[in-house]
Scaffold this motif. Sequence first.
Motif, PDB file in Angstrom:
ATOM      1  N   PHE A  66      39.063 -20.505 -28.913  1.00 21.38           N
ATOM      2  CA  PHE A  66      39.195 -21.798 -28.244  1.00 21.38           C
ATOM      3  C   PHE A  66      37.843 -22.246 -27.678  1.00 21.38           C
ATOM      4  O   PHE A  66      37.475 -23.415 -27.799  1.00 21.38           O
ATOM      5  N   GLN A  67      37.101 -21.342 -27.076  1.00 23.35           N
ATOM      6  CA  GLN A  67      35.777 -21.678 -26.545  1.00 23.35           C
ATOM      7  C   GLN A  67      34.833 -22.090 -27.674  1.00 23.35           C
ATOM      8  O   GLN A  67      34.046 -23.031 -27.516  1.00 23.35           O
ATOM      9  N   GLN A  68      34.902 -21.405 -28.810  1.00 22.40           N
ATOM     10  CA  GLN A  68      34.072 -21.780 -29.953  1.00 22.40           C
ATOM     11  C   GLN A  68      34.431 -23.172 -30.463  1.00 22.40           C
ATOM     12  O   GLN A  68      33.549 -23.969 -30.797  1.00 22.40           O
ATOM     13  N   ALA A  69      35.721 -23.460 -30.511  1.00 25.44           N
ATOM     14  CA  ALA A  69      36.160 -24.782 -30.971  1.00 25.44           C
ATOM     15  C   ALA A  69      35.705 -25.867 -30.005  1.00 25.44           C
ATOM     16  O   ALA A  69      35.285 -26.958 -30.437  1.00 25.44           O
ATOM     17  N   LYS A  70      35.778 -25.593 -28.696  1.00 26.49           N
ATOM     18  CA  LYS A  70      35.301 -26.571 -27.712  1.00 26.49           C
ATOM     19  C   LYS A  70      33.807 -26.814 -27.859  1.00 26.49           C
ATOM     20  O   LYS A  70      33.340 -27.962 -27.804  1.00 26.49           O
ATOM     21  N   ALA A  71      33.040 -25.742 -28.068  1.00 27.31           N
ATOM     22  CA  ALA A  71      31.594 -25.882 -28.224  1.00 27.31           C
ATOM     23  C   ALA A  71      31.264 -26.668 -29.494  1.00 27.31           C
ATOM     24  O   ALA A  71      30.373 -27.535 -29.478  1.00 27.31           O
ATOM     25  N   ALA A  72      31.964 -26.393 -30.579  1.00 30.87           N
ATOM     26  CA  ALA A  72      31.720 -27.112 -31.829  1.00 30.87           C
ATOM     27  C   ALA A  72      32.090 -28.580 -31.684  1.00 30.87           C
ATOM     28  O   ALA A  72      31.374 -29.471 -32.172  1.00 30.87           O
ATOM     29  N   SER A  73      33.171 -28.854 -30.997  1.00 29.11           N
ATOM     30  CA  SER A  73      33.592 -30.235 -30.777  1.00 29.11           C
ATOM     31  C   SER A  73      32.559 -30.986 -29.936  1.00 29.11           C
ATOM     32  O   SER A  73      32.206 -32.130 -30.243  1.00 29.11           O
ATOM     33  N   GLN A  74      32.077 -30.341 -28.894  1.00 26.77           N
ATOM     34  CA  GLN A  74      31.074 -30.969 -28.035  1.00 26.77           C
ATOM     35  C   GLN A  74      29.774 -31.217 -28.800  1.00 26.77           C
ATOM     36  O   GLN A  74      29.145 -32.259 -28.646  1.00 26.77           O
ATOM     37  N   ALA A  75      29.380 -30.250 -29.649  1.00 28.17           N
ATOM     38  CA  ALA A  75      28.165 -30.423 -30.446  1.00 28.17           C
ATOM     39  C   ALA A  75      28.326 -31.605 -31.407  1.00 28.17           C
ATOM     40  O   ALA A  75      27.396 -32.408 -31.585  1.00 28.17           O
ATOM     41  N   GLY A  76      29.477 -31.724 -32.021  1.00 27.94           N
ATOM     42  CA  GLY A  76      29.717 -32.851 -32.921  1.00 27.94           C
ATOM     43  C   GLY A  76      29.690 -34.177 -32.180  1.00 27.94           C
ATOM     44  O   GLY A  76      29.145 -35.165 -32.666  1.00 27.94           O
ATOM     45  N   LEU A  77      30.288 -34.206 -30.989  1.00 25.28           N
ATOM     46  CA  LEU A  77      30.292 -35.425 -30.179  1.00 25.28           C
ATOM     47  C   LEU A  77      28.878 -35.805 -29.760  1.00 25.28           C
ATOM     48  O   LEU A  77      28.487 -36.976 -29.839  1.00 25.28           O
ATOM     49  N   ASP A  78      28.083 -34.800 -29.351  1.00 16.39           N
ATOM     50  CA  ASP A  78      26.700 -35.080 -28.959  1.00 16.39           C
ATOM     51  C   ASP A  78      25.881 -35.617 -30.136  1.00 16.39           C
ATOM     52  O   ASP A  78      25.086 -36.552 -29.979  1.00 16.39           O
TER      53      ASP A  78
END
Length: 89
Positions: A66-78
């Motif tokens: 879940f933490q990895q998915a959140k980090a990947a999502s945030q990176a994509g958003l940025d």
Amino acid sequence: MATYQKFIGGFQVNRGMLTAGAALTGVGALIGLTGTVIVGVALASAGRDWVQQLETPPGELAARTFQQAKAASQAGLDAWRAQAAGTAG
């Protein structure tokens, strides 16, 4: 001699056979339910043993994923915001 119950139109039911069939159906349902419970207990026990043999507990693995998915999502958003702002290279 069999006991028959007469209904409208001459339809006759052998009450002894009907009672025996209902009793056997009940016994069969109990046996089926017992078998289902035994299968469920066996599967739960096997699953519990399997989880205990894992190096990483499933809850910890789920939290890490879940933490990895959140980090990947945030990176994509940025990256999307940077491109939208015209600063992406």
